[in-house]
Design a protein around this motif. Structure first.
Motif, PDB file in Angstrom:
ATOM      1  N   GLY C  57      27.084 -30.266  58.441  1.00 35.98           N
ATOM      2  CA  GLY C  57      28.331 -28.824  59.234  1.00 35.98           C
ATOM      3  C   GLY C  57      28.928 -28.299  57.947  1.00 35.98           C
ATOM      4  N   ARG C  58      29.446 -29.218  57.292  1.00 37.26           N
ATOM      5  CA  ARG C  58      30.259 -28.477  56.447  1.00 37.26           C
ATOM      6  C   ARG C  58      29.823 -28.285  55.272  1.00 37.26           C
ATOM      7  NH1 ARG C  58      36.004 -29.421  56.476  1.00 37.26           N
ATOM      8  NH2 ARG C  58      36.407 -30.647  57.693  1.00 37.26           N
ATOM      9  N   MET C  59      28.061 -28.031  55.160  1.00 39.27           N
ATOM     10  CA  MET C  59      26.981 -27.370  54.724  1.00 39.27           C
ATOM     11  C   MET C  59      27.954 -25.910  54.311  1.00 39.27           C
ATOM     12  SD  MET C  59      23.712 -28.460  53.548  1.00 39.27           S
ATOM     13  CE  MET C  59      22.890 -27.280  52.887  1.00 39.27           C
ATOM     14  N   ALA C  60      27.694 -25.364  54.991  1.00 35.66           N
ATOM     15  CA  ALA C  60      28.250 -23.874  55.117  1.00 35.66           C
ATOM     16  C   ALA C  60      28.970 -23.799  54.976  1.00 35.66           C
ATOM     17  CB  ALA C  60      28.061 -23.396  56.403  1.00 35.66           C
ATOM     18  N   GLY C  61      30.309 -24.063  54.496  1.00 35.95           N
ATOM     19  CA  GLY C  61      31.989 -24.317  53.504  1.00 35.95           C
ATOM     20  C   GLY C  61      31.702 -23.968  52.868  1.00 35.95           C
ATOM     21  N   TYR C  62      30.241 -25.152  51.915  1.00 36.61           N
ATOM     22  CA  TYR C  62      30.863 -25.125  50.341  1.00 36.61           C
ATOM     23  C   TYR C  62      29.900 -24.397  49.853  1.00 36.61           C
ATOM     24  CZ  TYR C  62      33.266 -29.227  51.775  1.00 36.61           C
ATOM     25  OH  TYR C  62      34.431 -29.920  51.974  1.00 36.61           O
ATOM     26  N   VAL C  93      19.317 -22.523  58.985  1.00 32.17           N
ATOM     27  CA  VAL C  93      20.509 -22.898  59.721  1.00 32.17           C
ATOM     28  C   VAL C  93      20.571 -25.053  59.240  1.00 32.17           C
ATOM     29  CG1 VAL C  93      20.899 -24.939  61.716  1.00 32.17           C
ATOM     30  CG2 VAL C  93      20.389 -22.277  62.094  1.00 32.17           C
ATOM     31  N   CYS C  94      22.296 -25.196  58.464  1.00 35.13           N
ATOM     32  CA  CYS C  94      21.590 -25.893  57.894  1.00 35.13           C
ATOM     33  C   CYS C  94      22.565 -27.277  59.119  1.00 35.13           C
ATOM     34  CB  CYS C  94      22.695 -26.089  56.684  1.00 35.13           C
ATOM     35  SG  CYS C  94      21.599 -25.256  55.422  1.00 35.13           S
ATOM     36  N   SER C  95      22.472 -28.068  59.516  1.00 36.17           N
ATOM     37  CA  SER C  95      23.386 -29.056  60.405  1.00 36.17           C
ATOM     38  C   SER C  95      22.089 -30.841  60.520  1.00 36.17           C
ATOM     39  CB  SER C  95      23.420 -28.354  61.604  1.00 36.17           C
ATOM     40  OG  SER C  95      24.295 -28.531  62.189  1.00 36.17           O
ATOM     41  N   GLY C  96      23.250 -31.314  61.035  1.00 37.71           N
ATOM     42  CA  GLY C  96      22.879 -32.793  60.808  1.00 37.71           C
ATOM     43  C   GLY C  96      22.080 -32.993  62.635  1.00 37.71           C
ATOM     44  N   ASP C  97      21.560 -34.143  62.428  1.00 33.43           N
ATOM     45  CA  ASP C  97      20.966 -35.121  63.529  1.00 33.43           C
ATOM     46  C   ASP C  97      21.094 -34.110  64.878  1.00 33.43           C
ATOM     47  OD1 ASP C  97      21.909 -36.857  62.212  1.00 33.43           O
ATOM     48  OD2 ASP C  97      21.549 -38.024  63.119  1.00 33.43           O
ATOM     49  N   ILE C 121      17.258 -26.845  58.507  1.00 37.93           N
ATOM     50  CA  ILE C 121      17.064 -27.703  57.228  1.00 37.93           C
ATOM     51  C   ILE C 121      18.293 -28.252  58.657  1.00 37.93           C
ATOM     52  CG2 ILE C 121      17.785 -28.207  55.394  1.00 37.93           C
ATOM     53  CD1 ILE C 121      17.143 -26.313  54.830  1.00 37.93           C
ATOM     54  N   CYS C 122      17.935 -30.158  58.905  1.00 32.52           N
ATOM     55  CA  CYS C 122      18.251 -31.082  59.862  1.00 32.52           C
ATOM     56  C   CYS C 122      18.616 -32.303  58.603  1.00 32.52           C
ATOM     57  CB  CYS C 122      17.249 -31.225  60.982  1.00 32.52           C
ATOM     58  SG  CYS C 122      17.923 -33.026  61.492  1.00 32.52           S
ATOM     59  N   VAL C 123      19.903 -32.455  57.973  1.00 35.25           N
ATOM     60  CA  VAL C 123      19.482 -33.567  57.108  1.00 35.25           C
ATOM     61  C   VAL C 123      20.102 -35.040  58.394  1.00 35.25           C
ATOM     62  CG1 VAL C 123      21.512 -35.189  56.099  1.00 35.25           C
ATOM     63  CG2 VAL C 123      21.382 -32.412  55.330  1.00 35.25           C
ATOM     64  N   ASN C 124      19.363 -35.221  58.531  1.00 35.97           N
ATOM     65  CA  ASN C 124      18.956 -36.639  59.252  1.00 35.97           C
ATOM     66  C   ASN C 124      19.374 -37.938  58.584  1.00 35.97           C
ATOM     67  OD1 ASN C 124      18.252 -38.667  61.449  1.00 35.97           O
ATOM     68  ND2 ASN C 124      16.469 -38.549  61.499  1.00 35.97           N
ATOM     69  N   ASN C 125      20.596 -38.014  59.256  1.00 33.43           N
ATOM     70  CA  ASN C 125      21.462 -39.835  58.842  1.00 33.43           C
ATOM     71  C   ASN C 125      21.602 -40.858  59.540  1.00 33.43           C
ATOM     72  OD1 ASN C 125      22.975 -38.620  59.910  1.00 33.43           O
ATOM     73  ND2 ASN C 125      23.993 -38.387  58.306  1.00 33.43           N
ATOM     74  N   PHE C 126      21.085 -40.425  61.239  1.00 39.45           N
ATOM     75  CA  PHE C 126      20.028 -41.476  61.494  1.00 39.45           C
ATOM     76  C   PHE C 126      21.482 -41.694  62.146  1.00 39.45           C
ATOM     77  CE2 PHE C 126      17.146 -42.833  58.857  1.00 39.45           C
ATOM     78  CZ  PHE C 126      16.113 -42.392  58.828  1.00 39.45           C
ATOM     79  N   THR C 127      22.485 -40.870  62.364  1.00 40.29           N
ATOM     80  CA  THR C 127      24.078 -41.083  62.703  1.00 40.29           C
ATOM     81  C   THR C 127      25.012 -39.743  63.417  1.00 40.29           C
ATOM     82  OG1 THR C 127      25.730 -42.484  63.207  1.00 40.29           O
ATOM     83  CG2 THR C 127      25.318 -41.750  60.778  1.00 40.29           C
ATOM     84  N   TYR C 128      25.780 -39.966  64.249  1.00 42.78           N
ATOM     85  CA  TYR C 128      26.816 -38.903  63.690  1.00 42.78           C
ATOM     86  C   TYR C 128      27.721 -39.309  62.970  1.00 42.78           C
ATOM     87  CZ  TYR C 128      25.641 -38.091  68.568  1.00 42.78           C
ATOM     88  OH  TYR C 128      25.347 -36.984  69.522  1.00 42.78           O
TER      89      TYR C 128
END
Ligand SMILES: Cc1ncc(C[n+]2csc(CCOP(=O)(O)OP(=O)(O)O)c2C)c(N)n1
Ligand SMILES: Cc1ncc(C[n+]2csc(CCOP(=O)(O)OP(=O)(O)O)c2C)c(N)n1
Ligand code: SF4
Ligand code: SF4
Ligand code: SF4
Ligand code: SF4
Ligand code: SF4
Ligand code: SF4
Ligand SMILES: [Mg+2]
Ligand SMILES: [Mg+2]
Lengths: 385, 180, 283, 82, 283, 385, 180, 82
Positions: C57-62, C93-97, C121-128
């Motif tokens: 979620g920090r992607m937007a901020g960079y 939309v760029c966010s996590g799983d 765009i979902c960055v799936n890192n399998f975790t929070y």
């Protein structure tokens, strides 16, 4: 700025409060509404769904109230004036995003047509028990403005006011109807478009690359931008600095949040709208809002018929609470009677402000209908004893 | 007393609310009186007695609800039975006479009946019985003017159905005038 | 003059170094993202990025674009409002799983159903990542997370299958190892009209890798390389992921359906006639 | 011949911002021509940034730049520098 | 002695007549439901019914069972708590299309993913009945609703496909015309271990039928009869519904997967060893 | 009833507040927790996930906070003692179901580890600005109980109290930690199980067919049942009668909701927990809660060192507010100073109750850290001037 | 002054927090003092300087945060640079001497360094450098007893690793004792 | 023969609770042996409940009961009555 005639249905109409609210939004320049059906507010969005296509507006029924309450904020940042519409249970679901709107300083309007609560409660009957929630329902410190119309005409008028206030203070504004007002049909007179004053959005004059979203230059309210204009601006619900960037410490918090709170507190006297009658030489002032203010008037005339000196103060805005005005009246020795369709909510503010200087009496009611005017009348008598 | 309290009643689907709206519109928009309409909503009302409550007054209406109707319009037996006890002792009671058997009236009450369903059917659409009732109501109560009520009907019905609805209104109105 | 890193014009350099851990894949995703949109046929000013809350979620901020860091799980409805109020915008939309598929799952399937024109765009890192490595709806069975200390026992979503069933018109999956394909895929997705979805498998060495003895970011990248096969057009029912198993990558779905606004304008024109001006935004 | 030409005029050049590096090793691992190695120096955060051990091999493909999660490295074609 | 209607023992007769409109299919659903559970092998005391809010949501209030009328969209997570705290209970969720798939869609897909042992009965009347006939995620394109006065422009969900992709182990669809098959299907679903889903197409003459000129309840029932075909085992991708088109009915999915608790106990036993007492409820 | 030794980790431990809260829940007999991760509360559920399998409890990480906040209610109606755990943004999402718990009278515990707000705010830093929300965040009228621990030890102790109160009054109980307390590690002494008093659930003695869920027989709190026992009971969030069946009118509303409100209001004195020190001959009383109460003590000793007579009142329960006690002290002429990590929340209640009889001063702070004791100390001096 | 304020610092992954916890546990559980530990959390800390703050006191700790540490333990240069300015003028500074170059000390300060990483590596696990530091810290500060600290280490490390960790602790402790 | 037997001893019997009926017609439409018809009488809600116009045809299949949304009708086998 004057209203855009396209949205203004000039003339006299026989409308219910919900429909009048829709017309108010149209006149105010609202062109984006996201909502989710819930009794007794649904008629607002039903009318919007029918009216918007012809005036270039966009209504979308979202999957739930959470989505609605943030979709409107997306729309605002794309340049729209936007609102959402709900009732108690849906309002509860919007709390996180009321906080977001306060934090981003997104100008937008939340309509809550209050029904009996808590929980599913009495979906088709009136209540006024979401008043404290309107002020305090989201986590953290923030402030809002809340209007309480008492007739379809006021549903029209105050919806416009709500949009205007939202723009002027960049704050989420709550429009707190109650089921009775929302579902009541009366004459509503809609003026000519050029007789309707609209607060324009204050956009920045800064060139791309120079705009700082939360640079206030000593003002309470910073100017805005919209997506697509090349500013490459950033918004975050985290505590942020002037650039809108997250900063995680107490100083940033103080700077960021204190202004959000104070832009309303310090301007309270300019924001507060009251309707007063026969206050000056009154011994008792009946303070009320929404549908209850009409019932209160009936009780007041009963008391006046007996020679009791009763004045009426109606909270057209419930938030911010008219602290200074009430305090002055209390100093003059006037007693207060406050009927509400709840077990004491705005009354707590009254009591706090009156500070025991004079008598203040609550006339509670659980909702489901309105007060028996007789009961209010009896409290008025009690207050002057 | 300058305010008149009216209850329009029947069962869901008969157009009870619309009847109330037309009358309220006639009073407030065309006769420049104050009129406040409230309705009974809700799940509990699905498919059973339903009503609209109208207060017509020379002064602003404060208390929004009808507590003791001086005029009751009933288009179903259930509604009649349910709401008659609420009326004033000298109430005017207006019924669809083939759907409602009016029993239990107090001596001071005035009763007016019309076979509105039949009339509506004659006109070709059973659904407009409520407009027939409005015409009838206008005639027997005289609470709003004929022209006002007619205008209100025009404003209130779906586009394209005005002619038929005005016919229904007039039939009801005549029927009422003849009774009086 | 020293040459410039080609991405820096698209980054808020006053916020770099970013908060992401050493070996985290998120910076790689940003690289691919910037390269993709730089070569898109869409004017930069019209691109908006919306994120939820999380490390991703920090992607937007960079990103130096109009960019919104909203609330947890809600970037899609925010994006919906942004897009519908001004359809000229290209909303990504760029966010996590966790953000998109745990708390935000409903918004995903509804936006897909409506075929709202946006790219997810979902960055799936399998975790929070952000909250310390809890289980998510994509964590494979057996994997250890801070809230499943004895191993996860819940079957994860097959995101591609879910996206297809809900109505997405473009569905692809890559890992952060597949940088070239990923750039191409993001570009395709962004240029696609309708609801497009790109899942990016990315290493979270700090909270997922370490706990599951998968090594650091580099080792996880190597594993992506070794375990992945590219199968464009694969049946989405067959691309589910499990712990340490193979990773099927590729473009699985690329189909045509009218977008939300296309259908809307078509119908309103049909119903309201010539007087209806097709909706192009509220402004 | 090709060899010697290559060593004389490398096709690409790699640039490293050591202070931004967090030492993940992606660039080193995925450089197709094996240009990079970890340096021995620490940056101020305590990481070993990469160094171009075989700069002559650099093709300027910028894969290192695409992979680097910290925007600490990138490669460009020589002609771009010129 | 007058014989008794066979369902009345299972109804709260002190609340009958119910609030549902003439010709509404909900009463028929109740009939089928009661008949199904009466013939199930599950003791009545152990059956709990959970509803959300809506006309369908009122089902819980008429059934003489432990029954819960919760909040709009949330019967599934309530049911999850009920079931997991006492796995001996058989938990059945009865709710509407709007409740389960608009506001509640996320809970549905997550419970399906986990394969929580519960049965979901969705009465799909293509509208929000209780609030006056608004569009729902199942309303077909073109259909008129109070919030789509010019006709719906959003593609509806294909619920069967969605349920399958999320992980349901039993998926069936019937209409209120198919009473015998419906009884059998509810029974199968309730007896199935894992997350089972029965969609029931049902007439809402008052708000959907009338507005769309589909006639009264009876006419709608006739249409169900005429337009439906039974295709057990049909590919769920192909059973989507459109306005006035054919209705494919049948049992589409019936497969085996370990339930949430089975997986949970299996893993805990594996990890914690013999000392672990398989979880059977908190009591 | 005494605690079940299985859940009681007797001994002295070095634990943070979040972990201590987990241990308190275990000792209180809580065996069902549904939660969703959020800083700074996550450590509570992480420990629960590790501890529960061995003691026969069930932890489930739900898809969101909405689901968590109603899953626990399902569990309660299946017979469990249950809680959920969150922080500001998640707490906002739980508002609808706090109302449901109030309406169904579901005994359950909501833990909110407060961080800086509004919106995403300061996720890792302390705040105390969800206090009004805890009381008023859901629509309609209802009441809750809220505890405010100021140390890991109290996180343990008060979690047990919270569960007990939930059972006694059948009310949702809020456990309002703050980030500082939640993340602070200190010694926590856990007694023997049989030294821990647990309030058992009061189940009905009625036979199947005879039980009426909301039949009170003049008591404030009706007894409970659980699913599976053959009662065929019904629960609804609609306004209901004794049978638990929906009834849509004002009389039913008054009967149903007024009791829900009054069971807390009328028992406030029994519920309120205060810790007081040196109040009797104080001229100024510092009222505080949570982490602020520790900082306040530091300020108090600074003032006492100068000979100022300062007492300390700590709100162990913030809701219900100790109205009677404060009023009595105000009558005795004591002034009040109230520091909070917000811009004035509980202080509004203080001000209301003091009624201007004596001086009452707020020491606001936006959060992100705790007060500088010096600032509180200065207000104390101001109060005695 | 009965309270001692201590800051444990380094970068993420070095076990800084655990060092603080062990020391706090030793003081509060085994030495029966009051000890309050707080930590810097948060996204901003990912991969950069991180710290735990401990107050050890004979009386109950009220104010929870460390404002002017009397003891600073620094395991990274960044942490040392960041936190040194906060310390008191006569602070005790304890560093991992191969990771930290201690510059800018005030005259009254006491500096103790140990090559903890190297010692940990000698013991076979680089990861236990924090335990080496704890041993060293115990020796040079004398703030808690040797036995107390040792017990606290035992309680705080993963089961099965006690032996190795105690060895690390003892190596650090000896190193400190020899220095003194 | 079968015919006459059927008319003598119907296999089933249908019971109607007219007051609960809302006149939807489901029972009439879906009775497989066409037993039912709308009656002319109104119930107190104003609906025409069904009546067994051809009771001899009733098989007691209870389809009417399964379909009836208002629990106003049901059929049973004769032996069950006996
Ligand atoms: C309403 C709400 N609930 C919970 C959180 C806490 N939270 C922040 S980020 C996050 C998880 C993020 O996971 P994911 O989306 O996978 O992103 P990642 O950090 O892994 O990139 C959670 C649960 C929150 N901020 N708001
Ligand atoms: C949070 C919330 N939002 C909205 C509502 C209003 N509401 C009540 S029922 C309902 C729709 C029900 O539709 P569906 O589930 O399809 O049931 P039906 O009435 O069609 O059987 C809605 C929107 C509510 N009660 N609570
Ligand atoms: S916690 Fe994981 S996802 Fe987050 S920045 Fe670190 S490695 Fe990346
Ligand atoms: S990829 Fe970047 S951060 Fe990683 S080692 Fe190379 S330069 Fe450093
Ligand atoms: S530009 Fe290409 S060849 Fe040159 S160092 Fe980078 S990855 Fe290697
Ligand atoms: S509104 Fe529709 S779904 Fe609701 S009871 Fe009436 S017919 Fe049935
Ligand atoms: S099915 Fe039931 S409600 Fe419908 S007509 Fe027959 S008896 Fe009446
Ligand atoms: S029981 Fe069967 S045959 Fe008899 S009336 Fe009913 S449906 Fe017809
Ligand atoms: Mg993630
Ligand atoms: Mg529905």
């Amino acid at each position: 700025m004057k209203a855009d005639p396209k949205g203004v249905m000039t003339g006299a109409h026989f409308l219910d409060g919900d429909h009048a609210c829709c017309e108010g939004a149209l006149a105010a320049g609202c062109r984006f509404v996201a909502g989710y059906p819930i009794t007794p507010s649904t008629e607002v969005v039903e009318r919007i769904a029918a009216r918007f296509p012809a005036v270039g507006g966009m209504f979308i029924q979202m999957e739930d109230e959470i989505a609605s309450s943030i979709a409107i904020q997306g729309a605002v940042w794309a340049g729209a004036k936007a609102m959402t519409v709900t009732s108690g249970p849906g309002f509860s679901l919007m709390m996180e995003h009321i906080g977001l709107a306060a934090m981003l300083e997104t100008p937008c309007v939340f309509v809550n047509v209050q029904r009996g609560g808590p929980s599913t409660g009495l979906p088709t009957l009136p209540g006024q028990a979401d008043m404290m929630q309107a002020r305090w329902g989201s986590h953290g410190d923030y402030e809002v403005i809340a209007f309480c119309p008492n007739s379809p005409q006021e549903c029209f008028d105050l919806t416009i006011e709500a949009f205007n206030m939202a723009e002027i203070y960049r704050v989420p504004v709550m429009l707190m109807l109650d089921e009775c007002v929302g579902h009541m049909t009366e004459k509503v007179v809609i003026p000519e478009a050029d007789a309707i004053e609209i607060a324009e959005r204050r956009f920045t004059g800064a060139k791309p690359g120079e705009y700082l979203p939360y640079e206030t230059n000593g003002n309470w309210v910073p100017p805005m931008v919209k997506a697509g204009d090349g500013h490459y601006f950033h918004m975050t619900g985290l505590t942020h600095d002037e650039r809108g960037y997250p900063v995680m410490n107490a100083e940033a918090q103080e700077k960021c949040v204190h202004r959000i709170v104070n832009k309303i507190r310090e301007n309270a006297d300019a924001i507060v709208r009251l309707r007063e009658a026969e206050i000056e030489d009154a011994d008792v002032v009946v303070v009320s809002y929404g549908i209850t203010s009409r019932v209160a008037l009936k009780a007041i005339s009963m008391a006046q018929a007996e020679g009791i000196k009763v004045g009426h103060m109606r909270l057209v805005t419930a938030w911010p609470f008219p602290e200074n005005r009430i305090r002055r009246l209390a100093d003059q020795g006037k007693a207060f009677v406050m009927p509400e369709l709840n077990y004491g909510q705005m009354y707590l503010e009254l009591e706090r402000v009156v500070q025991g200087r004079t008598r203040s009496l609550l006339v509670p009611h659980g909702g489901g209908t309105v007060h028996d005017p007789e009961v209010i009348y009896r409290k008025i008598k009690e207050a002057v004893q | 007393m300058s305010a008149t309290e009216i209850k329009f009643s029947g069962f869901g689907g008969q157009g009870v609310i619309l009847a109330g709206i037309i009358f309220g519109r006639a009073a407030s928009i065309y006769d420049n009186k104050f009129a406040t309409l409230t309705q009974s909503f809700g799940p509990e009302a699905r498919g059973s007695a339903c009503s609209a409550q109208l207060i017509v007054s020379e002064d602003q209406v404060l208390y929004p609800y009808v507590t003791r109707p001086q005029i009751l319009m009933a288009m179903s037996q259930e509604a009649f039975n349910k709401f008659l006890p609420e009326t004033t002792d000298d109430a005017t009671v207006i019924i669809e006479e083939e759907l409602v058997k009016a029993t239990g009236l107090k001596p001071g009450m005035k009763l007016y009946g019309i076979p509105a369903t039949r009339i509506a059917e004659e006109l070709g659409r059973k659904m407009i019985l409520n407009i027939v009732m409005v015409g009838f109501f206008t005639a027997v109560t005289g609470l709003v003017g004929y022209e006002s009520a007619r205008e209100a009907v025009k404003d209130s019905v779906p586009q394209g159905t005005e002619v038929m609805n005005l016919k229904a209104f007039d039939r009801g109105y005549q029927y009422g005038k003849e009774l009086k | 003059m020293e040459p410039k890193n080609p991405v820096v014009d698209y980054l808020r350099m006053d916020r770099i170094p970013h908060i992401w851990c050493p070996g985290c894949g998120l910076g790689t995703v940003v690289n691919c993202f910037v390269r993709a949109i730089k070569t898109c046929d869409i004017p930069r000013d019209l691109i908006s990025v919306v994120s939820g809350i999380g490390c991703t979620g920090r992607m937007a901020g960079y990103l130096k674009l109009d960019s919104f860091h909203t609330t947890h799980g809600r970037p899609i409805p925010f994006a919906t409002g942004l897009k519908l109020a001004n359809p000229k915008l290209k909303v990504i939309v760029c966010s996590g799983d966790g953000d998109l598929f745990s708390i935000g799952g409903n918004h995903f399937i509804h936006a897909a159903r409506r075929n709202t024109d946006m790219t997810i765009i979902c960055v799936n890192n399998f975790t929070y990542g952000m909250t310390g490595g809890q289980v998510t709806p994509t964590t494979p069975i057996e994997a250890i997370a801070s809230t499943t200390p004895y191993g996860n026992t819940e079957e994860p979503f097959n995101l591609s299958h879910l996206a297809e069933s809900a109505g997405a018109v473009y569905v692809a999956r890559w890992t952060t190892f597949h940088v070239r394909q990923l750039i191409k895929s993001i570009k395709e997705a962004v240029q696609k009209s309708g609801f497009s979805f790109v899942e990016i498998i990315s290493p979270c060495p700090t909270l997922y890798g370490r706990r599951n003895k998968l090594g650091d970011g580099l080792e996880m990248m190597r594993a992506f390389k070794e375990k992945s096969t590219v199968r464009n057009g694969a049946d989405t029912r067959e691309v589910g992921l499990d712990f340490k198993g193979g990773i099927v990558c590729g473009k699985f779905i690329d189909r045509e359906r009218p977008t939300y606004l296309e259908r809307y304008n078509e119908r309103m024109t049909a119903r309201l006639g010539a007087s209806y001006k097709p909706y192009e935004g509220v402004l | 011949m090709a060899e010697s030409k290559k060593s004389k005029e490398p096709r690409g050049k790699v640039f490293i911002n050591s202070e931004l590096c967090k030492g993940c090793g992606f660039c080193i691992e995925f450089c197709p021509t094996n240009v990079l190695e970890f340096s021995n120096t620490f940056n101020s955060k305590g990481y070993h940034p990469p160094a171009a051990a075989r700069p002559e091999n650099c093709t300027g493909c910028d894969l290192c730049g695409i992979y680097c999660p910290d925007f600490a490295i990138f490669g460009i074609l020589m002609k771009a520098v010129a």
